[in-house]
Enzyme design. Structure first.
Site, short mmCIF file in Angstrom:
data_model
loop_
_atom_site.label_atom_id
_atom_site.label_comp_id
_atom_site.label_asym_id
_atom_site.label_seq_id
_atom_site.Cartn_x
_atom_site.Cartn_y
_atom_site.Cartn_z
N ASP A 1 0.84 -1.20 0.00
CA ASP A 1 0.00 0.00 0.00
C ASP A 1 0.87 1.25 0.00
O ASP A 1 1.50 1.57 1.01
CB ASP A 1 -0.91 -0.03 1.23
CG ASP A 1 -1.97 1.05 1.20
OD1 ASP A 1 -1.96 1.88 0.28
OD2 ASP A 1 -2.81 1.08 2.12
N ASP B 1 -1.99 5.47 -6.51
CA ASP B 1 -2.11 4.67 -5.30
C ASP B 1 -2.20 3.20 -5.63
O ASP B 1 -3.08 2.76 -6.38
CB ASP B 1 -3.35 5.11 -4.51
CG ASP B 1 -3.50 4.30 -3.23
OD1 ASP B 1 -2.49 4.14 -2.52
OD2 ASP B 1 -4.61 3.84 -2.95
#
Length: 633
Positions: A106, A302
């Site tokens: 992440d 992202d």
């Protein structure tokens, strides 16, 4: 899961630790349940940006870490699939002796955490909880004036809360972290979170926890850079529409000569952003003000977000441009009636031919460089109609932020060169990344149980099928090398078949031992997993689960079977059958039925004729009849 996207579908990210490490991180869809039946995970943005004292606000402070060629890097495998699982994971080993964990990669999170053995409110995940008492190198981060402490003021704590009612909280600890057999980087001491409470999707997800790659002092990247053991860079390479898995690198690599770069301003927003100025569809630019991609947090890249989200005007222009280019295709309803997905049929199931039906899309950066997206970078398969695809780019509600999720970079090496404030894109086959970068690669996909640490050695595993549409498969084959000799194994084949069926979670009738042959120092067994019961195929999800168990070293045999090794797993398509092969049974049954019906009719007619002959005909009273011979009494 809600589809509606509010201006800020917020994540409150509280890290109660050293004041210089306080971050408000980006919660990504890696923390949400995987998409189901076409549901689009919502965009999640933070409630607050990083405070001024965050390391993200001062990118120049990292310039001292030069990208020297003498610094090693950690090459690691990625597992799972973005659209099937909702995230990609990698493996970390924490402690001495090493304890393995599957963590969501992440780029929007700035802390790495795993469930702690003391956690009574943690869900059941892929691996056992971390046991600090079993690690001889574990140390708690002791309470001090620069951190928030537990009630007994002994240890620093952290807490992470999410708007969708998920949360993670626990204590901060420090231990040795290993990165796997592909890594040239030796194990390093790293501060991480040891969870004591999980709620919501964090509780129910299959992955163990999060590997935070964001910009912040507790990020595992920042910690390694701060120690001077890697360059200030990392790379991710996600698998494509047909293949899951992928690869990642912590540290610098030599970028390919044709890698396309965009400027990334660490002070622009708390997240990794790119300098996006234009979007072209089919070679034609969208008529938009370039500033539209610079609203609020800018254009955020992202790794945990599944799809892409554009500001309203940009999305409407993009949608219209795509629909103009695909007028030969039929627009159909999406797979989920709850959402107004934009889908098209008639393109065929061959991914390699999608470019003949759908246009190329170009992202043009402020430096004039252009990165071209193929159809797999903005489409996902329709889960109910074969050969149909839907747009994986959506409107970001009324939020002016541009959020570019993992779908945009499938089969793309993305290098986050933080030292030089730029992000690079290179279109490639991520399953062959090491060879394409001319890096030495270990043997082909192998899961080795002879190593004490059971560390993954697969460069880019998970030869998984596509997302969305449930593609059928004929069988799965794989090999198993064993230290036992053939004669001993022959006496244990029934037990071995039962164990393999249990470990792969299939019926014992599906497991077939194809061959058992001797080899040097042991034996070689070839296996096949066939469809179960009356099924003609193995489903996509079942195939992924079986391959994951093999590639992730989750098939465990009793010690009595000695050392063993699974390798060369292969998913085979169903056999291509002729019309006769497909319909011969129906033809045989029809012919048999006709024959039986004819036989029954003939038998009935013959019986009727016979009965007519045997019935005495009427004779008059005075008619003469032959005299019957009297039999003696």
């Amino acid at each position: 899961m809600a589809r509606a996207l509010s201006p800020i579908q917020a994540t409150v990210f509280l890290l109660l630790c050293y004041s210089s490490a306080v971050q408000f991180g980006l919660s990504t869809n890696g923390l949400l349940a995987p998409p189901h039946n076409g549901a689009r995970p919502p965009m999640v943005l933070p409630l607050f940006p990083s405070p001024p004292n965050s390391s993200r606000a001062s990118p120049d402070s990292r310039r001292r870490h030069l990208q020297g060629s003498d610094k090693p890097n950690a090459r690691m495998s990625l597992h799972d699939d973005l659209l099937l699982n909702g995230y990609y994971t990698t493996r970390l080993w924490i402690g001495t002796q090493p304890q393995k964990f599957s963590l969501i990669v992440d780029t929007g999170s700035t802390v790495t955490y795993v469930p702690c053995s003391t956690c009574d409110q943690c869900g059941k995940h892929q691996d056992p909880k971390f046991q600090p008492e079993e690690s001889s190198t574990y140390q708690p981060v002791k309470c001090n004036i620069d951190c928030n402490c537990d009630d007994s003021r002994v240890q620093c704590v952290y807490e992470r809360q999410y708007a969708e009612m998920s949360s993670s909280s626990g204590v901060l600890g420090e231990d040795v972290v290993s990165f796997g057999n592909l890594s040239a980087l030796p194990p390093q001491r790293v501060v991480f979170g040891c969870e004591n409470v999980e709620t919501g999707d964090l509780y129910s997800q299959h992955a163990d926890g999060i590997m935070g790659l964001g910009q912040g002092d507790l990020s595992i990247v920042d910690q390694l850079v701060g120690k001077g053991v890697i360059s200030d860079s990392f790379s991710l390479c996600y698998g494509g529409m047909e293949i899951g898995g992928g690869a990642m690198v912590l540290g610098g690599i030599s970028p390919p000569s044709d890698m396309v770069f965009s400027y990334s301003d660490a002070g622009r927003s708390p997240y990794y952003n790119i300098d996006l100025k234009e979007i072209h569809v089919g070679g034609k630019p969208l008529h938009l003000n370039p500033k539209i991609f610079d609203g609020k947090y800018g254009s955020v890249l992202d790794s945990g977000t599944t799809y892409a989200y554009l500001p309203e005007d940009a999305f409407l222009a993009f949608k219209e441009a795509v629909m103009q280019e695909v007028q030969s295709l039929k627009q159909i309803r999406g797979p989920d009636p709850n959402y107004k997905d934009i889908c098209f049929s008639g393109a065929g199931s061959d991914i390699s031919q999608l470019s003949s039906s759908f246009p190329a899309v170009d992202m043009v950066f402020g430096n004039g460089q252009k990165f071209t997206l193929s159809p797999e970078n903005y489409l996902f398969r329709h889960s109910k109609v074969r050969g149909a695809y839907c747009l994986g780019i959506f409107q970001n509600g009324k939020d002016p932020t541009t959020l570019l999720g993992g779908i945009i970079v499938r089969n793309t090496l993305v290098t986050y060169d933080r030292e030089h404030s730029k992000i690079g894109f290179w279109k490639t086959n991520c399953s062959e990344l090491w060879a394409r970068l001319h890096l030495s690669s270990p043997a082909s996909s192998t899961s080795n149980r002879t190593h004490n640490q059971s560390i993954d050695v697969t460069p880019s595993p998970a030869p998984t099928p596509s997302e969305g549409y449930d593609i059928p498969f004929g069988q799965i084959t794989f090999e198993m090398s064993s230290s036992m000799n053939v004669s001993d194994l022959k006496n244990l084949t029934i037990e071995l078949v039962q164990i393999v069926a249990h470990e792969l979670d299939v019926n014992i009738t599906q497991v077939h031992l194809l061959s058992l042959t001797p080899k040097e120092n042991g034996s070689l067994i070839r296996w096949a997993i066939l469809p179960g019961g009356l099924d003609k195929y193995i489903s996509n999800s079942t195939a992924i689960d079986i391959i994951s168990r093999l590639s992730e070293d989750r098939v465990q045999l009793p010690k009595s079977f000695g050392s063993y090794q699974f390798s060369k797993w292969h998913v085979e398509p169903p056999e291509t059958r002729t019309w006769w092969q497909k319909h011969y049974l129906a033809v045989v049954l029809a012919v048999t039925a006709i024959f039986l019906i004819g036989l029954s009719a003939s038998s009935a007619w013959l019986l009727w004729r016979w009965s007519q002959r045997t019935v005495n005909s009427y004779k008059p009273v005075d008619a003469m009849i032959p005299e019957q011979e009297l039999q003696p009494l």
